[in-house]
Design an enzyme around this catalytic site. Structure first.
Site, mmCIF file in Angstrom:
data_model
loop_
_atom_site.group_PDB
_atom_site.id
_atom_site.type_symbol
_atom_site.label_atom_id
_atom_site.label_comp_id
_atom_site.label_asym_id
_atom_site.label_seq_id
_atom_site.Cartn_x
_atom_site.Cartn_y
_atom_site.Cartn_z
ATOM 1 C CD1 TRP A 117 -1.250 0.695 2.606
ATOM 2 C CD2 TRP A 117 0.530 1.177 3.850
ATOM 3 N NE1 TRP A 117 -0.205 0.464 2.007
ATOM 4 C CE2 TRP A 117 1.039 0.512 2.745
ATOM 5 C CE3 TRP A 117 1.393 1.250 4.829
ATOM 6 C CZ2 TRP A 117 2.303 0.404 2.492
ATOM 7 C CZ3 TRP A 117 2.667 1.075 5.055
ATOM 8 C CH2 TRP A 117 3.207 0.750 3.601
ATOM 9 C CG ASP B 223 2.173 6.408 6.910
ATOM 10 O OD1 ASP B 223 3.216 6.926 6.179
ATOM 11 O OD2 ASP B 223 1.969 5.298 6.839
ATOM 12 C CE LYS C 122 2.004 5.934 -2.250
ATOM 13 N NZ LYS C 122 0.922 5.009 -2.605
HETATM 14 N N1 KET Z 1 2.012 4.668 4.120
HETATM 15 C C1 KET Z 1 0.963 4.732 3.585
HETATM 16 C C2 KET Z 1 -0.491 5.133 4.106
HETATM 17 C C3 KET Z 1 0.866 4.297 2.235
HETATM 18 O O1 KET Z 1 -0.267 4.119 1.700
HETATM 19 C C4 KET Z 1 2.054 3.658 1.490
HETATM 20 C C5 KET Z 1 1.690 3.018 0.244
HETATM 21 C C6 KET Z 1 3.130 3.764 2.212
HETATM 22 C C7 KET Z 1 2.956 4.466 3.678
HETATM 23 C C8 KET Z 1 4.429 3.333 1.803
HETATM 24 O O2 KET Z 1 4.840 3.901 0.681
HETATM 25 P P1 KET Z 1 6.236 3.897 0.234
HETATM 26 O O3 KET Z 1 6.294 3.286 -1.191
HETATM 27 O O4 KET Z 1 6.824 2.603 1.024
HETATM 28 O O5 KET Z 1 6.920 5.050 0.328
HETATM 29 N N2 KET Z 1 0.731 2.657 -0.493
HETATM 30 C C9 KET Z 1 0.611 2.155 -1.654
HETATM 31 C C10 KET Z 1 1.504 1.269 -2.191
HETATM 32 C C11 KET Z 1 1.614 0.016 -1.363
HETATM 33 O O6 KET Z 1 0.954 -0.628 -0.774
HETATM 34 O O7 KET Z 1 3.101 -0.261 -1.032
HETATM 35 C C12 KET Z 1 -0.998 1.716 -1.576
HETATM 36 O O8 KET Z 1 -1.585 1.679 -0.788
HETATM 37 O O9 KET Z 1 -1.359 1.234 -2.597
#
Ligand code: KET
Length: 458
Positions: free
Chosen positions: A186, A267, A303
């Site tokens: 990511w 993660d 998510k």
């Molecule tokens: N870890 C991973 C692997 C991840 O894909 C995301 C979010 C996060 C943590 C953090 O999400 P949060 O909303 O802070 O709990 N991924 C999606 C959104 C982004 O990039 O912020 C994405 O990959 O589209």
């Protein structure tokens, strides 16, 4: 530079004297003179404002590039084409491609309103009921690490904020220690560790030849790292590849990490979203915890509960004793206090209510299965369309094998750009598409776009 504008900020002394002299000369032109003075003042103020912009102290700040993931949504909004698709950000959409608020979330919010809860500050470590619920969801309520109170849990600003807090802990208490991250990963992982000044390097993960896991590469890179490094692992539904180790491979990864005295750092952003089962998706973390290892786990409810904008998640540090856990928690609080003081309450209450109420908890599991199921359906339909339409004999079965929200198409940057520029399909430039943003009705269109980009752009 700033001094250059000071003399212009008010009428100059000779002009002021001139205006005063006129004022003294008689009453007949007094009204005119007052207006004149005001006008002169306004025009100087205007001059001052224009000049102030030109000599801004922020002048040397260059324009930052748009975020590779969240920036895609901004470009998508500006497109008016009727077939446009936003497959950039990993955010769940309904079949009508609309955002979805889970029913259990609405019910939990209704309960919260009825109770008339207040908006007082939370403790620095967050809502106690949330912290209990989130750790139990991750490990299982009867896990030894919970029963022995060996987990330091702090509510964080969703997955990102929790990872950032852990990075700050590493920077402060393990100075110079390296974090190993998968290649690819990511995109924000690198930003997080860079900003926290934690050195990182990559371990091999994705093998483009097999469109699968480069397991041998992964193991040898983890072995080659300095003893005591942190190894960042995606608990399930690896982003962006959608490729997870098998249970047997997880065991071997744990063996090497133990051998090298590394510290695993999970993660977990997709618990329940990979398989539709909360327990199955936590099995990697539980396998490490069962070995008695110390580990870190960042969680997100963006998510699986659709709480993207509520910024709700947690950092858990599994320690060798409750005493160490208590000290670690005190330091997490110490790091959080000057960063954001204490976390927001709304999302924490939603999670605590959903997990803590058996009816809502069961309903949540059903809704999660529904969301995971819809993604699996479009995954299958996309694969069918690709196979039916592409006569080149290319094997598209990797689309079916990948897990979670995403498919890693293997399209390169130019091909991904063609998807956007020609087909109005918005996606990240690494070839990742979020199937959570795809409807059954648009699978064939997407297959046409992928086939065209793959075969006609190099
Ligand atoms: N870890 C991973 C692997 C991840 O894909 C995301 C979010 C996060 C943590 C953090 O999400 P949060 O909303 O802070 O709990 N991924 C999606 C959104 C982004 O990039 O912020 C994405 O990959 O589209």
């Amino acid at each position: 530079m700033a001094s250059a504008i000071l003399p212009l900020s008010s009428p100059s002394r000779p002009l002021r004297n001139d205006l005063k002299a006129n004022w003294k000369r008689g009453t007949s032109n007094r009204t005119f003179l007052r207006k004149d003075y005001t006008k002169a003042k306004q025009s100087f103020t205007r001059t001052r404002m224009t000049l102030a912009v030109e000599v801004s102290r922020f002048n040397d700040i260059t324009m930052a590039p748009p975020d590779p993931i969240l920036g895609v949504s901004e470009a998508f909004k500006a497109d008016t084409h009727e077939m446009k698709l936003n497959l950039g950000v990993g955010a769940y959409r309904t079949e009508d491609l609309q955002p979805y608020v889970l029913n259990v979330v609405k019910k939990a919010e209704k309960l919260m309103l009825e109770r008339g809860e207040n908006k007082e500050y939370l403790p620095i470590e967050g809502l106690a009921a949330f912290n209990k619920a989130t750790a139990e969801l991750l490990f299982g309520a009867n896990n030894a690490v919970i029963l022995q109170q060996r987990v330091a849990t702090a509510q964080g600003l969703s997955g990102t904020g929790s990872l950032r807090l852990a990075a700050a802990l590493i920077e402060r208490y393990f100075p110079g220690s390296k974090v190993l991250i998968s290649s690819p990963t990511w995109g924000n992982h690198k930003n997080i560790f860079n900003d926290a000044r934690v050195p990182w390097s990559e371990y091999r993960y994705y093998d483009p030849k097999t469109v699968g896991l480069d397991f041998d590469g992964m193991i040898s890179d983890i072995k080659a790292a300095p003893d005591g490094s942190f190894v960042l692992l995606h608990g399930c539904a690896h982003n962006p590849t959608g490729i997870d180790p098998t249970p047997g491979q997880w065991e071997k990864i744990a063996d090497v990490i133990q051998e090298k005295k590394h510290i695993p750092f999970f993660d977990v952003a997709y618990q329940g979203f990979a398989s539709g089962s909360l327990d199955a998706d936590a099995s990697s973390v539980r396998l490490f915890a069962a070995r008695g290892m110390e580990l870190l786990i960042a969680q997100s409810y963006s998510k699986n509960l659709g709480l993207y904008a509520e910024r709700i998640g947690a950092i858990n540090v599994v320690c060798s004793s409750s005493d160490v856990a208590e000290r670690v928690k005190s330091q997490l609080k110490r790091l959080a206090r000057p960063m954001y003081s204490n976390p927001p309450v709304h999302g924490a209450r939603i999670v605590a209510n959903v997990v803590g109420n058996s009816d809502l908890f069961d309903e949540w599991k059903e809704e999660m299965q529904m969301m995971a199921g819809r993604i699996k359906n479009v995954r299958k339909k996309l694969y069918d369309s690709l196979s039916a339409k592409d006569s080149s004999g290319k094997d598209w079965s990797f689309v079916l094998k990948q897990i979670g929200m995403f498919s890693f198409t293997g399209l390169n940057k130019a091909q991904s750009e063609n998807m956007t520029n020609k087909w109005h399909v918005y996606m990240t430039k690494d070839g990742r598409i979020s199937l959570a943003g795809l409807s059954s009705a648009k699978c064939e269109y997407l297959a046409d776009a992928i086939i065209d980009s793959y075969h006609n752009v190099s």
